[in-house]
Each structure stands twice: as C-alpha cells, then as structure tokens.
Design a protein around this motif. Sequence first.
Motif, PDB file in Angstrom:
ATOM      1  N   ARG A  12      21.131  16.194  30.775  1.00  0.00           N
ATOM      2  CA  ARG A  12      22.310  14.813  30.672  1.00  0.00           C
ATOM      3  C   ARG A  12      22.671  14.448  29.335  1.00  0.00           C
ATOM      4  O   ARG A  12      21.790  14.873  28.709  1.00  0.00           O
ATOM      5  N   ARG A 194      30.645   1.422  29.143  1.00  0.00           N
ATOM      6  CA  ARG A 194      29.452   2.071  29.956  1.00  0.00           C
ATOM      7  C   ARG A 194      30.656   2.635  31.575  1.00  0.00           C
ATOM      8  O   ARG A 194      30.116   3.513  32.141  1.00  0.00           O
ATOM      9  N   ASP A 198      30.411   6.716  32.546  1.00  0.00           N
ATOM     10  CA  ASP A 198      30.206   7.377  33.043  1.00  0.00           C
ATOM     11  C   ASP A 198      31.743   8.010  33.790  1.00  0.00           C
ATOM     12  O   ASP A 198      31.005   8.745  34.426  1.00  0.00           O
ATOM     13  N   PRO A 201      31.949  11.116  30.129  1.00  0.00           N
ATOM     14  CA  PRO A 201      30.606  11.075  28.999  1.00  0.00           C
ATOM     15  C   PRO A 201      30.975  11.617  27.700  1.00  0.00           C
ATOM     16  O   PRO A 201      31.201  11.103  26.774  1.00  0.00           O
TER      17      PRO A 201
END
Length: 615
Positions: A12, A194, A198, A201
């Motif tokens: 990630r 944020r 999402d 990225p």
Amino acid sequence: MTPPPENPPEPRITFPFSAVVGQDDVKLGLLLCAVDPRIGGVLLRGQKGSAKSTLARAVAALMPGDAPFVELPVGATEDRLVGSIDLQAALTEGRRRFHPGLLAAAHGGVLYVDEVNLLPDHLVDVLLDVAASGVNRVEREGISEAHPSRFVLVGSMNPEEGELRPQLLDRFGLAVDVTASTVPAQRAEAVRRRLAFDADPSSLRTEWAAEEQRLRDRLTAATPAAVAPQLVETISALCASVGAEGLRADLVITRAAAALAGWEGRTETTVEDVRRVAPLALAHRRRRSPFEEPGIGDDEIEEALNDAARGPGDGEPGDGEPGDGEPGDGESEPGQQERIAAPDAPTPVIPLQGGPAGAVSSPSAGRRSTAEGQRGRLVGDRAPDGPMGPVALGATVRAAAARRGLSPDKERGGVMVEASDLREAVRAQRVGNLVVLAVDASGSMGAERRMEAVKGAVIGLLLDAYQRRDRVALVMFRGEGAEVALRPTGSVEVARARLEQLPTGGRTPLAAGLRAALEVAAAASSGPHQPLLVVVSDGRATAAPDGTDPVEAAIHAATAVRHQGVASVVVDAETGPTRLGLARTIAEAMGARYLTLPELTATTLVSAVRRAAGG
C-alpha cells in the motif's frame, strides 16, 4: 516448510506526512524520536480517526534506508514479538536455531502498537525494555540470542478504554493528546486531502513529493545537538519544580531538546528548546492520582524555568506564604462552595485480592494476582493430562530430540515428533477484580451522605484499579428502577465524568437494583476479572412491579445472586433509632457477608470491600 516472514512488506502507498492537516505536536514528537530513538518513543492518546496511525506510518517513509514499518497487533504473543525457536530447523535437522520476531523486523524503522493500553502488561514491559536499550536479548527454550533492535516506538490508545499502568506510562518518552480539529475549515481540508488520496494516491503523493523530500533530507542530516552542563542543571531544576518523579523526565527532556536543536540545524541546545519539548515529556508524568487532570500548562513550565534561572534564594520580594488575614490562591470565599453530593476524600491505595482457581502466585501491593490462562507469559511446560492445550514448541522439540538420542547441534537426523513428546505450555496471566457497587439512591434518610460515601469509595477503589488494572462499576437504584451509572471501567476519564452528578430521590426498588448489579457481575464471571458485588442499602424495599410485594421481590432477587455463585457483601446503611434489620435478611438470602459500619464514609466502605475481597 519455511515460516512466512513476521511482517511482510506492505504494497500500500503511504499517505504523505506533510499532507496531514494540523497535529503539529504529534508531528514534532515523531520527528524528534526519529532523530534520536533513545528518547523512548511517543504515546498518542486520543480517539480513533485522529490520524494517529497515518502519521506513524508516514514518518517511517521519511526515515533513511527504506525504514520498515511494523505493526504489533493486540493479540500478538511473546514468541511473535521477541522471536522463538525455528521449527523447521528443529524438526528436520535437530538443531536449535533462532527465528527472529517483530522486534528484529522493526530495527531501523517504526514499531507501531495500536491500543497499547490493551496489550498484556508483560509484552509492554518487553517492548519498552528493548526500546530503551536498543537490543533484544532472548533467553528461552534453550536459545541464547541478542540482536540490535533500534526503532521509533509509537503507541496509541483511547483513554476511555482503560489506562496504562503508571509504571508503563512513565516509560514512554513523550506523550501527546491527539484531538481532531474543531475548526471547520481545517476539518474540511483534511477530508478533501483524504478523498483525493483515496481516489488517486499517486497523484497526491506527487503533489507533496517536494515537501516530503525536503523533510527526508532534513531528517537524514539531523543529529542531536550538544547540551551545556548549565542547561542540564536547568532541566533538572524544572523537573524537580513540577514534581516529576525519578530521573527519566530529566533524561527525556535533555535528549528531546537536543534532538529539536539538531532538527532545526543548530549545534547548541537552548532554553527555548527545553521550553518547547517540556510539555510533551511532562504531560503524562504529572498525574498524582487518577482524578487529577493530566497535562501541564505553559505558564507552569515558564514559572519553573524562571525559578531555575533565578536559582535558590533569589525569590522576588513578596514571595512566600500569604499574609495573615489574606486568603491564599487556593482558598474560596465563604458561602461560594457548591455541594452536589461531593465525594469523600479518596482513601489510600488498597490492594484487592481475588481468589481465582489455578493461582500461581500471590499478589503484592500494586500488582494483580496471577493465574494460568491461554495468554500471558510462558512460565513452564508439562506433559498433557487430558485434552491438549497450547503446545510448548521448544519443550516438545527437546523431548523429541532426547527420545531419539539426538544432539541439539547435530546437522542431520530428521527429528520426528510423536504423541509422547508433546509438551503443553503453562502460561501465567494476571487477573483483575471487578467490584460492582449497588447503591440505594432513593430519598430515604441519609441518601445524600450515602452518595458522598459511595463516590469517595469509587475514587478510592479506582486508585487501586489504576495501578492493578482492576475494574469498578456502579449501579444505582431509585424511583421505579435501576441504572448502571458507571459500567465496568478502569478509565479515570470515564469515571470522573460519570460521577459528577448522581441524582437521588424517590422510592427504593431494591429488587431491580440487585438484578441489574447481578447482570453486570455475572457478565464478568467468564472473563479475566473476578466479580465482587457490594450492596449499600438499608434493605427497606418500597418499590416493585405491580402486584408484587417489594420485600419478597428483593429476597427473590437476592436468592438469584446466591445461585449464580457471585461473591457478595451487604453493607447495612440503616440509620435512626428504629431499625428493622432488613439488610441482614437480604444478606442471608444472597449468601453474602453482612457488615455494619459505625459511620458510612468512603474510608469505612473501602475498608469493608478490602476485607471482603481478602486484601
């Protein structure tokens, strides 16, 4: 088969450290520990959703050398944390070989522990020992191993879920209370970033890449600055002035101030550096009891630094005690004190003892008793007698090797484990106590005094719970029913808020109170806490469901407590010249200890609980 790595790389993409809105104190604490891990880590106290884990993960991405980010789950075992015997080598080659754990994987990076207050105490002890020393030493299962383990320790917790023991709290170098911003514009900006991350990225990381690289270069170049001997004396005077116990606060402030100076590219540490890091190092070391607010104000630090600069005997004229006839700062004018069933003064810490089956040691003051359990520290092994419990891997391998006549250091041999080789792990886990206070809050005689005593008793019991991780609950019954005013907790924040106002008045639904208290106590019977139900009442039941005699209903509810096997105590709160003795009848039906007190106060009530608990 080779066991999988303890903490495989995560694919990630990390949210940029510099893109987090606000949280300046958190960012500073993390960066200082990255400059000098000897500071001892950062404890982040706050509610979920306040970017604690995001910042911990992001600071690892700034550290040099592709620093790892390792997360320790609450359910982790000691084997997984410190390392254990390599089963493949033991079973196929007959060799004892060390298999590294999470402490090895975290070397050079960040070790993040979410809900550290819920982690078993023995694991927190190990974690903090290694964080302070930088070396993990393993002496177990025939293995003697030591390896470097220098990392930035980040722990997070929600205080409403329970506190860390003071001994463990003190060992975190820095602590920050984390709260989400109340400024709408800042909250909106945090949400926008944020959502952008999402959705894409890579795009957000590209946007913040220059700032991230600037921080990365700055962190790589930063080294702790020099600290002059005179400044060390100032730091020690500051810590002594604010009442910090031990020398850990002095060391942490010295290292953190030096790290701050180094982070800002300076070679000498100044008083201003001390002023900026002192709140982070002292906030969690100032608490004197669970009901004192944590933290320290800037004005108090400023005053202490000024005193340190003046030196002893250099006080200004007029300093000292207030003159005769002049009220001091802490005094209040007559007639201005408000009473809302204020608690009695808390009693000294009183150790409670449970009596769990399988206890393997007796408790001492400030510590919980221990008993065998599925979790906890490995204290031994044994051949199974009945259904097989958790396997003691090292002991099983040793038994197999001994049976086959193999040397543990032999290269080959193909050790095969048979049923007779199996050894069961014996683990000791600490068990706490749950004291459930069921209190008559009706309008009967002495109700206000009874509530004052109970509030003080809860505070006194929480002083003990705060050290030993016990729990206290409070059930009130009045009017037509009962309510759980304080659910089982060891959290000082929750208790302080819930005990501020406890109303009294109405009739006495004793049966409802007993049923509610039993429900709370019985729910704890299958958990790690031993329940003790303490009823404070005169036994004069005056309310029950329609068509039911209140006293008979109360006796029936009391009998249910006996049938559940819950340890219980009845404290007779009856006053006045005419006494009916109904509380004794209730105690007999409950199978409870019956106590009368010469005066119902917090001190006498807590003493009664201590005697009942065997402490």
